[in-house]
Design a protein around this motif. Sequence first.
Motif, PDB file in Angstrom:
ATOM      1  N   MET A   1       0.816  -1.202  -0.084  1.00  0.00           N
ATOM      2  CA  MET A   1       0.097   0.005  -0.156  1.00  0.00           C
ATOM      3  C   MET A   1       0.731   1.187   0.188  1.00  0.00           C
ATOM      4  SD  MET A   1      -2.926   0.949   2.600  1.00  0.00           S
ATOM      5  CE  MET A   1      -4.020   2.373   2.159  1.00  0.00           C
ATOM      6  N   ILE A   2       0.373   2.231  -0.756  1.00  0.00           N
ATOM      7  CA  ILE A   2       1.188   3.475  -0.777  1.00  0.00           C
ATOM      8  C   ILE A   2       0.327   4.598  -0.044  1.00  0.00           C
ATOM      9  CG2 ILE A   2       2.012   5.297  -2.355  1.00  0.00           C
ATOM     10  CD1 ILE A   2       2.392   3.497  -4.635  1.00  0.00           C
ATOM     11  N   ILE A   3       0.916   5.261   1.049  1.00  0.00           N
ATOM     12  CA  ILE A   3       0.584   6.113   1.967  1.00  0.00           C
ATOM     13  C   ILE A   3       1.179   7.507   1.520  1.00  0.00           C
ATOM     14  CG2 ILE A   3       0.249   6.786   4.300  1.00  0.00           C
ATOM     15  CD1 ILE A   3       0.171   3.877   5.121  1.00  0.00           C
ATOM     16  N   ILE A   4       0.370   8.236   1.471  1.00  0.00           N
ATOM     17  CA  ILE A   4       0.842   9.796   0.865  1.00  0.00           C
ATOM     18  C   ILE A   4       0.248  10.910   1.839  1.00  0.00           C
ATOM     19  CG2 ILE A   4       0.920  11.457  -1.074  1.00  0.00           C
ATOM     20  CD1 ILE A   4       0.259   9.331  -2.901  1.00  0.00           C
ATOM     21  N   GLY A   5       1.290  11.681   2.373  1.00  0.00           N
ATOM     22  CA  GLY A   5       1.010  12.721   3.183  1.00  0.00           C
ATOM     23  C   GLY A   5       1.172  13.862   2.516  1.00  0.00           C
ATOM     24  N   VAL A   6       0.156  14.906   2.261  1.00  0.00           N
ATOM     25  CA  VAL A   6      -0.143  15.902   1.294  1.00  0.00           C
ATOM     26  C   VAL A   6      -0.196  17.368   2.184  1.00  0.00           C
ATOM     27  CG1 VAL A   6      -1.502  16.918  -0.289  1.00  0.00           C
ATOM     28  CG2 VAL A   6      -1.107  14.679  -0.298  1.00  0.00           C
ATOM     29  N   ASP A   7       0.730  18.225   1.918  1.00  0.00           N
ATOM     30  CA  ASP A   7       0.512  19.624   2.551  1.00  0.00           C
ATOM     31  C   ASP A   7      -0.057  20.318   1.153  1.00  0.00           C
ATOM     32  OD1 ASP A   7       0.565  21.704   4.332  1.00  0.00           O
ATOM     33  OD2 ASP A   7       2.594  22.285   3.367  1.00  0.00           O
ATOM     34  N   PHE A   8      -1.428  20.652   1.228  1.00  0.00           N
ATOM     35  CA  PHE A   8      -2.149  21.208   0.258  1.00  0.00           C
ATOM     36  C   PHE A   8      -1.767  22.765  -0.036  1.00  0.00           C
ATOM     37  CE2 PHE A   8      -5.697  22.004  -2.494  1.00  0.00           C
ATOM     38  CZ  PHE A   8      -5.508  21.169  -3.580  1.00  0.00           C
ATOM     39  N   HIS A   9      -1.698  23.413  -1.138  1.00  0.00           N
ATOM     40  CA  HIS A   9      -1.867  24.742  -1.161  1.00  0.00           C
ATOM     41  C   HIS A   9      -2.559  24.922  -2.381  1.00  0.00           C
ATOM     42  CE1 HIS A   9       1.148  25.690   1.816  1.00  0.00           C
ATOM     43  NE2 HIS A   9       1.643  24.474   1.640  1.00  0.00           N
ATOM     44  N   PRO A  10      -3.365  26.120  -2.790  1.00  0.00           N
ATOM     45  CA  PRO A  10      -3.905  26.331  -4.030  1.00  0.00           C
ATOM     46  C   PRO A  10      -3.289  26.092  -4.995  1.00  0.00           C
ATOM     47  CG  PRO A  10      -4.485  28.022  -2.213  1.00  0.00           C
ATOM     48  CD  PRO A  10      -3.405  27.271  -1.955  1.00  0.00           C
ATOM     49  N   GLU A  11      -1.725  26.492  -4.999  1.00  0.00           N
ATOM     50  CA  GLU A  11      -1.174  26.558  -6.210  1.00  0.00           C
ATOM     51  C   GLU A  11      -0.126  25.322  -6.641  1.00  0.00           C
ATOM     52  OE1 GLU A  11       1.217  30.076  -6.681  1.00  0.00           O
ATOM     53  OE2 GLU A  11      -0.436  31.381  -6.926  1.00  0.00           O
ATOM     54  N   PHE A  12       0.236  24.530  -5.271  1.00  0.00           N
ATOM     55  CA  PHE A  12       0.941  23.425  -5.416  1.00  0.00           C
ATOM     56  C   PHE A  12       0.642  22.398  -4.188  1.00  0.00           C
ATOM     57  CE2 PHE A  12       3.225  26.368  -2.703  1.00  0.00           C
ATOM     58  CZ  PHE A  12       3.843  25.599  -1.784  1.00  0.00           C
ATOM     59  N   GLN A  13       1.006  21.411  -4.466  1.00  0.00           N
ATOM     60  CA  GLN A  13       1.257  20.453  -3.104  1.00  0.00           C
ATOM     61  C   GLN A  13       2.481  19.929  -2.788  1.00  0.00           C
ATOM     62  OE1 GLN A  13      -1.040  16.457  -3.751  1.00  0.00           O
ATOM     63  NE2 GLN A  13      -2.044  17.799  -5.198  1.00  0.00           N
ATOM     64  N   GLN A  14       2.803  19.677  -1.459  1.00  0.00           N
ATOM     65  CA  GLN A  14       4.103  19.075  -1.199  1.00  0.00           C
ATOM     66  C   GLN A  14       3.980  17.668  -0.428  1.00  0.00           C
ATOM     67  OE1 GLN A  14       7.429  20.110  -1.402  1.00  0.00           O
ATOM     68  NE2 GLN A  14       8.093  18.152  -0.722  1.00  0.00           N
ATOM     69  N   ILE A  15       4.360  16.532  -1.064  1.00  0.00           N
ATOM     70  CA  ILE A  15       3.921  15.410  -0.676  1.00  0.00           C
ATOM     71  C   ILE A  15       5.237  14.659  -0.088  1.00  0.00           C
ATOM     72  CG2 ILE A  15       2.163  15.189  -2.389  1.00  0.00           C
ATOM     73  CD1 ILE A  15       4.138  13.067  -3.764  1.00  0.00           C
ATOM     74  N   ALA A  16       4.797  13.646   0.924  1.00  0.00           N
ATOM     75  CA  ALA A  16       5.666  12.755   1.398  1.00  0.00           C
ATOM     76  C   ALA A  16       5.131  11.302   1.409  1.00  0.00           C
ATOM     77  CB  ALA A  16       6.007  13.151   2.759  1.00  0.00           C
ATOM     78  N   SER A  17       5.560  10.476   0.555  1.00  0.00           N
ATOM     79  CA  SER A  17       4.905   9.067   0.382  1.00  0.00           C
ATOM     80  C   SER A  17       5.639   8.097   0.715  1.00  0.00           C
ATOM     81  CB  SER A  17       4.821   9.068  -0.905  1.00  0.00           C
ATOM     82  OG  SER A  17       5.700   8.918  -1.899  1.00  0.00           O
TER      83      SER A  17
END
Length: 291
Positions: A1-17
């Motif tokens: 399983m792939i688990i992704i943490g998303v720091d969401f912004h209107p213009e972009f998103q930073q992910i750590a998976s």
Amino acid sequence: MIIIGVDFHPEFQQIASMDTDTGEFQEKRLAHREDGETFYRALAGQKVRVGMEASGHARWFERLVAELQFELWIGDAAEIRAKRVRKQKTDRQDAQLILRLLLEDRFPQIWVPSWENRDLRQLLWHRHRMVQARTRIMNQLQAVALNEGLRCKKRLWRERGRHQLESFLLAPWASRRRRDLLELLDRLNPTIAELSQAIEQEVEKCPEAKRLMTHPGVGALTALAFVLIIGKAERFPLWQASGKLSRSGAVGRVQRESATDGAHHQAGEFDPALPAGGSGAGDGAQPAGVA
């Protein structure tokens, strides 16, 4: 399983998976919407869980995740911030924190209404905005009438009051303003009536809203809004025999004594056995978080 943490912004998103099968870890910054869609569509067919804080401007992203049949967990932003150890805050650290909470099963997931629920909320919100616009227009026309010595309050919107308002001899631009405001009012009235009728039709499809309308003073608009905002009763904490909330947190110790048999009800529980004037809601229950 792939688990992704998303720091969401209107213009972009930073992910750590993290791939829990292989242990592979990666971080990326995805620009919206092209990079985001390319990345997530490449994972199609795999088991994926995505976690992010409750925020706005993410409707397109939620639709994308639903289309790909990934799990989407929305978290309480305040609780996530409280779990941050470092005072330093960066997008990478935020994404890593969300991923860590997901991996450690400490992610503060909150209830998210269904797409049907959200769309009906748009109906209520749209009507609310239309009524606000009509009120502003009516207030301006009342001011025009008062400046001309006419004070008749609600009677201004009857045939005679409107005729008097239209009969005033005003300066050119004041006359233009009056005419435009009356035209806008004439356009808004049927629109609001149509939206009100649509709300009544939706209430007919909703047993919970129809039951709420059996209470004096509760109309279709209030009943439907209450049902849509409260959602499913199962998301509320249960009352235990001791009277304490089963979910620890903001409310503290709350006790509820029944005048009959001391039975405790789930907050917002719908009990068909209750009479029309009764209530199945537990008093003082802590509301669950809403995205």
